[in-house]
Design a protein around this motif. Structure first.
Motif, PDB file in Angstrom:
ATOM      1  N   UNK A   1     -16.335 -18.676 -40.238  1.00 24.30           N
ATOM      2  CA  UNK A   1     -17.627 -19.296 -40.567  1.00 24.30           C
ATOM      3  C   UNK A   1     -17.442 -20.688 -41.167  1.00 24.30           C
ATOM      4  N   UNK A   2     -16.428 -20.825 -42.016  1.00 22.98           N
ATOM      5  CA  UNK A   2     -16.209 -22.108 -42.676  1.00 22.98           C
ATOM      6  C   UNK A   2     -15.471 -23.109 -41.780  1.00 22.98           C
ATOM      7  N   UNK A   3     -15.024 -22.649 -40.609  1.00 21.39           N
ATOM      8  CA  UNK A   3     -14.305 -23.546 -39.696  1.00 21.39           C
ATOM      9  C   UNK A   3     -14.896 -23.452 -38.293  1.00 21.39           C
ATOM     10  N   UNK A   4     -16.195 -23.278 -38.230  1.00 22.85           N
ATOM     11  CA  UNK A   4     -16.869 -23.090 -36.939  1.00 22.85           C
ATOM     12  C   UNK A   4     -16.990 -24.381 -36.149  1.00 22.85           C
ATOM     13  N   UNK A   5     -16.726 -25.528 -36.776  1.00 27.89           N
ATOM     14  CA  UNK A   5     -16.868 -26.814 -36.088  1.00 27.89           C
ATOM     15  C   UNK A   5     -15.561 -27.336 -35.512  1.00 27.89           C
ATOM     16  N   UNK A   6     -14.556 -26.507 -35.487  1.00 26.69           N
ATOM     17  CA  UNK A   6     -13.276 -26.933 -34.911  1.00 26.69           C
ATOM     18  C   UNK A   6     -13.415 -27.238 -33.425  1.00 26.69           C
ATOM     19  N   UNK A   7     -12.767 -28.305 -33.001  1.00 29.20           N
ATOM     20  CA  UNK A   7     -12.758 -28.625 -31.576  1.00 29.20           C
ATOM     21  C   UNK A   7     -11.860 -27.647 -30.817  1.00 29.20           C
ATOM     22  N   UNK A   8     -12.160 -27.368 -29.551  1.00 29.73           N
ATOM     23  CA  UNK A   8     -11.343 -26.415 -28.778  1.00 29.73           C
ATOM     24  C   UNK A   8      -9.864 -26.790 -28.743  1.00 29.73           C
ATOM     25  N   UNK A   9      -9.566 -28.114 -28.606  1.00 31.04           N
ATOM     26  CA  UNK A   9      -8.157 -28.504 -28.555  1.00 31.04           C
ATOM     27  C   UNK A   9      -7.451 -28.257 -29.887  1.00 31.04           C
ATOM     28  N   UNK A  10      -8.170 -28.385 -30.989  1.00 33.54           N
ATOM     29  CA  UNK A  10      -7.563 -28.102 -32.293  1.00 33.54           C
ATOM     30  C   UNK A  10      -7.304 -26.604 -32.469  1.00 33.54           C
ATOM     31  N   UNK A  11      -8.210 -25.782 -31.942  1.00 32.22           N
ATOM     32  CA  UNK A  11      -7.992 -24.330 -31.993  1.00 32.22           C
ATOM     33  C   UNK A  11      -6.743 -23.959 -31.209  1.00 32.22           C
ATOM     34  N   UNK A  12      -6.577 -24.554 -30.029  1.00 35.02           N
ATOM     35  CA  UNK A  12      -5.391 -24.287 -29.221  1.00 35.02           C
ATOM     36  C   UNK A  12      -4.111 -24.697 -29.963  1.00 35.02           C
ATOM     37  N   UNK A  13      -4.166 -25.851 -30.635  1.00 32.89           N
ATOM     38  CA  UNK A  13      -2.988 -26.322 -31.367  1.00 32.89           C
ATOM     39  C   UNK A  13      -2.644 -25.383 -32.518  1.00 32.89           C
ATOM     40  N   UNK A  14      -3.660 -24.930 -33.249  1.00 34.11           N
ATOM     41  CA  UNK A  14      -3.408 -24.042 -34.384  1.00 34.11           C
ATOM     42  C   UNK A  14      -2.847 -22.696 -33.931  1.00 34.11           C
ATOM     43  N   UNK A  15      -3.379 -22.174 -32.820  1.00 35.51           N
ATOM     44  CA  UNK A  15      -2.884 -20.897 -32.304  1.00 35.51           C
ATOM     45  C   UNK A  15      -1.444 -21.033 -31.823  1.00 35.51           C
ATOM     46  N   UNK A  16      -1.146 -22.128 -31.130  1.00 34.85           N
ATOM     47  CA  UNK A  16       0.227 -22.358 -30.657  1.00 34.85           C
ATOM     48  C   UNK A  16       1.185 -22.530 -31.824  1.00 34.85           C
ATOM     49  N   UNK A  17       0.770 -23.276 -32.849  1.00 33.67           N
ATOM     50  CA  UNK A  17       1.625 -23.464 -34.018  1.00 33.67           C
ATOM     51  C   UNK A  17       1.925 -22.141 -34.708  1.00 33.67           C
ATOM     52  N   UNK A  18       0.907 -21.298 -34.838  1.00 29.70           N
ATOM     53  CA  UNK A  18       1.113 -19.996 -35.465  1.00 29.70           C
ATOM     54  C   UNK A  18       2.115 -19.155 -34.673  1.00 29.70           C
ATOM     55  N   UNK A  19       1.986 -19.176 -33.342  1.00 33.75           N
ATOM     56  CA  UNK A  19       2.902 -18.409 -32.494  1.00 33.75           C
ATOM     57  C   UNK A  19       4.325 -18.961 -32.573  1.00 33.75           C
ATOM     58  N   UNK A  20       4.443 -20.284 -32.573  1.00 29.92           N
ATOM     59  CA  UNK A  20       5.777 -20.904 -32.626  1.00 29.92           C
ATOM     60  C   UNK A  20       6.461 -20.635 -33.957  1.00 29.92           C
ATOM     61  N   UNK A  21       5.707 -20.684 -35.058  1.00 28.49           N
ATOM     62  CA  UNK A  21       6.292 -20.438 -36.373  1.00 28.49           C
ATOM     63  C   UNK A  21       6.807 -19.001 -36.491  1.00 28.49           C
ATOM     64  N   UNK A  22       6.069 -18.050 -35.901  1.00 32.23           N
ATOM     65  CA  UNK A  22       6.512 -16.661 -35.933  1.00 32.23           C
ATOM     66  C   UNK A  22       7.825 -16.494 -35.154  1.00 32.23           C
ATOM     67  N   UNK A  23       7.916 -17.158 -33.999  1.00 29.17           N
ATOM     68  CA  UNK A  23       9.137 -17.069 -33.202  1.00 29.17           C
ATOM     69  C   UNK A  23      10.308 -17.730 -33.923  1.00 29.17           C
ATOM     70  N   UNK A  24      10.030 -18.853 -34.625  1.00 32.73           N
ATOM     71  CA  UNK A  24      11.076 -19.542 -35.352  1.00 32.73           C
ATOM     72  C   UNK A  24      11.621 -18.673 -36.478  1.00 32.73           C
ATOM     73  N   UNK A  25      10.717 -17.963 -37.191  1.00 32.40           N
ATOM     74  CA  UNK A  25      11.142 -17.078 -38.259  1.00 32.40           C
ATOM     75  C   UNK A  25      11.948 -15.894 -37.709  1.00 32.40           C
ATOM     76  N   UNK A  26      11.527 -15.398 -36.532  1.00 31.85           N
ATOM     77  CA  UNK A  26      12.247 -14.269 -35.929  1.00 31.85           C
ATOM     78  C   UNK A  26      13.665 -14.656 -35.531  1.00 31.85           C
ATOM     79  N   UNK A  27      13.830 -15.884 -35.007  1.00 30.50           N
ATOM     80  CA  UNK A  27      15.153 -16.341 -34.613  1.00 30.50           C
ATOM     81  C   UNK A  27      16.029 -16.589 -35.842  1.00 30.50           C
ATOM     82  N   UNK A  28      15.420 -17.168 -36.886  1.00 24.45           N
ATOM     83  CA  UNK A  28      16.168 -17.432 -38.115  1.00 24.45           C
ATOM     84  C   UNK A  28      16.586 -16.147 -38.807  1.00 24.45           C
TER      85      UNK A  28
END
Length: 245
Positions: free
Chosen positions: A218-245
């Protein structure tokens, strides 16, 4: 607060459910082959849920309910596909999770798939010289029968060569095994690429939708679609980085 008796029951159920947790994590992964593990995992759970003489009444009831629910879910799965995938996995090609008649049926299905692949092979190029067919009708029929028998013998030899290969360990990747042995099992490798690449569940995709639900609030409902894609990708990449480490 639960009593000591209730705590003892919960501990016994927790030990039993530990097998279920392990199977859920195994089938919900996305970094390894999971389709061929479904039937061996279900076979393991079936053995775990077998009632013994030492089980108390609450444990018998729980195991019976769990086993009935699992059998109901099996009816909705593509058992034929899972059996072929299991047979093409060098870790489980002995098919110990199936009965002997079912093993014969599975190898018959694999043989039929190989025959279908042989028929669907592309025709020879135009510049390649092919021998003229015999003109006598009897010779034509004999030639057709001979080629059909040769095709069946060749497919049977492919199956026997694959069955003769030593079974690999549980820690080995079946796709890497097929990449290494593709030269010796060309036809079987084509089937393996098709069946082993299929995920067992849609859990990884559903995880991405869950992450998107946490990002867009609700507090972030004005996010642009491209920013949502970037945030989702970053979250996925960080999880993979932690798993490898």
């Amino acid at each position: 607060m639960p009593t000591a008796t209730e705590l003892g029951k919960m501990k016994k159920l927790e030990a039993l459910l530990e097998h279920c947790r392990h199977v859920s994590e195994l089938l919900g992964g996305e970094q390894y082959v999971s389709c061929s593990v479904v039937l061996p995992a279900l076979c393991h759970l079936s053995r775990v849920m077998e009632v013994t003489e030492d089980d108390p009444a609450y444990m018998i009831k729980f195991k019976g309910t769990f086993a009935a629910d699992m059998e109901g879910r099996k009816e909705k799965t593509n058992i034929t596909w899972l059996r072929v995938a299991t047979s093409l996995d060098p870790r489980f090609k002995d098919l110990k999770c199936l009965s002997k008649p079912e093993r014969v049926e599975v190898w018959g299905t694999v043989r039929a798939l190989l025959q279908e692949m042989e028929r669907e092979r592309p025709a020879q190029p135009d510049n390649q010289v092919t021998p003229e067919p015999p003109k006598n009708k009897l010779n034509l029929m004999l030639a057709h029968e001979s080629s059909s028998e040769e095709e069946e013998d060749y497919i049977q030899q492919c199956l026997e060569r694959y069955k003769a290969e030593p079974q690999t360990g549980m820690d080995n990747c079946p796709q890497e095994w097929w990449s290494t042995h593709e030269g010796a099992h060309t036809e079987m490798a084509c089937l393996a690429r098709k069946y082993l690449a299929t995920p067992a569940t849609s859990v990884p995709c559903e995880r991405l939708f869950s992450i998107s639900g946490h990002v867009v609030q609700k507090k972030r409902a004005s996010l642009l679609p491209e920013n949502v894609n970037r945030l989702v990708c970053l979250s996925n990449w960080l999880k993979k980085k932690k798993a490898v480490a």
